[in-house]
Design an enzyme around this catalytic site. Sequence first.
Site, mmCIF file in Angstrom:
data_model
loop_
_atom_site.group_PDB
_atom_site.id
_atom_site.type_symbol
_atom_site.label_atom_id
_atom_site.label_comp_id
_atom_site.label_asym_id
_atom_site.label_seq_id
_atom_site.Cartn_x
_atom_site.Cartn_y
_atom_site.Cartn_z
ATOM 1 N N HIS A 7 0.911 -1.139 0.061
ATOM 2 C CA HIS A 7 -0.030 0.186 -0.160
ATOM 3 C C HIS A 7 0.878 1.119 -0.028
ATOM 4 O O HIS A 7 2.042 1.223 0.367
ATOM 5 C CB HIS A 7 -0.860 0.178 1.111
ATOM 6 C CG HIS A 7 -0.377 -0.100 2.493
ATOM 7 N ND1 HIS A 7 -0.243 -1.089 3.266
ATOM 8 C CD2 HIS A 7 0.100 1.111 3.421
ATOM 9 C CE1 HIS A 7 0.288 -0.937 4.500
ATOM 10 N NE2 HIS A 7 0.774 0.495 4.496
ATOM 11 N N HIS A 80 4.017 7.287 3.783
ATOM 12 C CA HIS A 80 4.912 5.831 3.500
ATOM 13 C C HIS A 80 4.404 5.176 2.484
ATOM 14 O O HIS A 80 3.333 5.161 2.069
ATOM 15 C CB HIS A 80 5.191 5.154 4.940
ATOM 16 C CG HIS A 80 3.795 4.390 5.229
ATOM 17 N ND1 HIS A 80 2.971 5.030 6.351
ATOM 18 C CD2 HIS A 80 3.313 3.252 5.187
ATOM 19 C CE1 HIS A 80 2.027 4.215 6.805
ATOM 20 N NE2 HIS A 80 2.195 3.130 5.821
ATOM 21 N N GLU A 131 7.660 1.055 5.041
ATOM 22 C CA GLU A 131 7.156 0.176 5.859
ATOM 23 C C GLU A 131 7.310 -1.348 5.138
ATOM 24 O O GLU A 131 7.195 -1.219 4.098
ATOM 25 C CB GLU A 131 5.715 0.287 5.821
ATOM 26 C CG GLU A 131 4.761 -0.593 7.034
ATOM 27 C CD GLU A 131 3.527 -0.570 7.250
ATOM 28 O OE1 GLU A 131 2.802 0.362 6.414
ATOM 29 O OE2 GLU A 131 2.512 -0.986 7.952
HETATM 30 CO CO CO Z 1 1.066 1.346 6.273
#
Ligand code: CO
Length: 135
Positions: A7, A80, A131
């Site tokens: 994502h 992020h 991440e």
């Molecule tokens: Co995230």
Amino acid sequence: MLGRLNHVALAVPDLAAAIAAYRDALGAAQVSAPQALPEHGVTVVFVDVGNTKIELLEPLGDASPIAAFLEKNPSGGMHHVCYEVDDILAARDRLEASGARVLGDGNPKIGAHGKPVLFLHPKDFFGTLVELEQA
Ligand code: CO
């Protein structure tokens, strides 16, 4: 080691307004229900766009880790990117050996999908917070 883009996360000041923008203006068909994650200091919604997801993050509580970001970016912004890895501890060890900084105490936390996640220092990755999620 590096797997799929899981994502892209956007910090938003008003989650309801962001949901409306994605669902009604952009026409996103798959928008999850908001999920409060007190241990991460955020409320999160996932917009499934087929090949990846957009994670909408709104601050939750007084010590939200995205509060300072929203102070600098009051209308919101890209926060992020999240990549999948097969083995998050092996990924961490490899990154630390290369000199990259893992945020926090270096141990994975359980993220919004119920899977272990880690964050890498943005200064080590061209100004982008990264991440990693164990797929
Ligand atoms: Co995230």
